[in-house]
Design a protein around this motif. Structure first.
Motif, mmCIF file in Angstrom:
data_model
loop_
_atom_site.group_PDB
_atom_site.id
_atom_site.type_symbol
_atom_site.label_atom_id
_atom_site.label_comp_id
_atom_site.label_asym_id
_atom_site.label_seq_id
_atom_site.Cartn_x
_atom_site.Cartn_y
_atom_site.Cartn_z
ATOM 1 N N PRO A 1 7.887 -8.876 3.274
ATOM 2 C CA PRO A 1 7.312 -9.952 4.089
ATOM 3 C C PRO A 1 5.788 -9.957 4.004
ATOM 4 C CG PRO A 1 9.014 -8.775 5.303
ATOM 5 C CD PRO A 1 8.784 -7.996 4.036
ATOM 6 N N ALA A 2 5.211 -11.100 4.298
ATOM 7 C CA ALA A 2 3.770 -11.273 4.111
ATOM 8 C C ALA A 2 2.964 -10.277 4.935
ATOM 9 C CB ALA A 2 3.367 -12.709 4.477
ATOM 10 N N PHE A 3 3.364 -10.031 6.198
ATOM 11 C CA PHE A 3 2.578 -9.120 7.030
ATOM 12 C C PHE A 3 2.682 -7.679 6.533
ATOM 13 C CE2 PHE A 3 6.726 -8.617 8.910
ATOM 14 C CZ PHE A 3 6.751 -7.318 9.392
ATOM 15 N N VAL A 4 3.832 -7.319 5.929
ATOM 16 C CA VAL A 4 3.976 -5.981 5.362
ATOM 17 C C VAL A 4 3.125 -5.858 4.101
ATOM 18 C CG1 VAL A 4 5.593 -4.272 4.466
ATOM 19 C CG2 VAL A 4 6.287 -5.779 6.330
ATOM 20 N N GLN B 1 -1.520 -3.620 1.195
ATOM 21 C CA GLN B 1 -2.780 -3.784 0.481
ATOM 22 C C GLN B 1 -3.899 -2.999 1.149
ATOM 23 O OE1 GLN B 1 -3.099 -5.103 -2.470
ATOM 24 N NE2 GLN B 1 -0.934 -5.678 -2.490
ATOM 25 N N VAL B 2 -3.901 -2.950 2.484
ATOM 26 C CA VAL B 2 -4.915 -2.173 3.198
ATOM 27 C C VAL B 2 -4.771 -0.700 2.877
ATOM 28 C CG1 VAL B 2 -5.700 -1.434 5.473
ATOM 29 C CG2 VAL B 2 -5.208 -3.842 5.050
ATOM 30 N N ARG B 3 -3.523 -0.191 2.899
ATOM 31 C CA ARG B 3 -3.290 1.229 2.637
ATOM 32 C C ARG B 3 -3.637 1.567 1.195
ATOM 33 N NH1 ARG B 3 -0.608 4.168 6.385
ATOM 34 N NH2 ARG B 3 -0.190 5.737 4.785
#
Length: 226
Positions: free
Chosen positions: A207-210, A215-217
């Motif tokens: 999902p987009a929020f995951v 990407q942050v991690r």
């Protein structure tokens, strides 16, 4: 750039051979396109003729050899094994050595601590290389995966990744007070990395929020390693 292209080639019996050209730069998107095109064409052909499909489909990659799921999964398993052995293994060992007073007693020996830890890091790197070789050989023998002739170029990447994970293990082992806490902290750090790094399925399929979290991690991990 176009995501896919269909090429129709007539056959002598009135049917067609259709080639669907896709790109492996997005394995998930290629799989979705194949499912949509093949399924829709079969349903239309059967509905129109009442018989078997008149179109024979063939999927072709334009930029690399077609990849199976095991081809996608094995590199992730290699990285996962290196991460677990480096982070969890080193963190718990350091805590155990500190609790048993081994590190304190090492200060009384002629061996400098720097040399001792350098030997421990070297041993972990050797184990990492052996893990890569064994897993690749297992995948080739058991699953018949395709191994490129330049597979050895992945060794520096494996070693660099092992060094990053060893740094995490050192950091965890230096702040926790007992092996049980070390295991818990290591799992809290490594389990999200396991599922957000695309080991078992592509990040693009999440999902987009995951994907945003992943990407942050990934960005933070790259910054930490550099």
């Amino acid at each position: 750039d176009e995501d896919a292209a269909l090429v129709f080639a007539p056959k002598g019996d009135g049917s067609f051979t259709v080639r669907l050209y896709t790109s492996n730069t997005s394995a998930t998107q290629a799989g979705i396109l194949k499912g949509i095109v093949f399924g829709a064409a079969d349903r239309v052909s059967i509905a129109a003729t009442g018989g078997p499909p008149a179109l024979a489909f063939r999927a072709v990659s334009v930029d690399s050899a077609s990849l199976s799921y095991i081809d996608f999964l094995l590199p992730g398993i290699v990285a996962l094994s290196i991460m677990i052995s480096a982070v969890i293994g080193l963190a718990t060992v350091l805590v155990d050595w500190r609790q048993r007073g081994i590190l304190r007693r090492l200060k009384l020996t002629p061996i400098p601590l720097a040399e001792f830890f350098a030997a421990r890091i070297t041993a972990s790197l050797v184990v990492a290389v052996m893990q890569v070789v064994v897993l690749l050989a297992f995948g080739r023998i058991v699953f018949g995966i395709h191994i490129s002739s330049t597979w050895w170029a992945g060794m520096p990447v494996a070693i660099a990744g092992c060094l990053c994970f060893l740094a995490m293990g050192f950091a965890i082992g230096s702040v926790v007070s007992n092996p049980e806490t070390g295991d818990a902290v290591s799992n809290v750090i490594t389990n999200p990395m396991m599922f957000l790094s695309g080991v078992f399925f592509p990040v693009a399929a999440m999902p987009a929020f995951v994907q945003a979290i992943a990407q942050v991690r990934i960005g933070r991990a790259q910054h930490a390693c550099t």
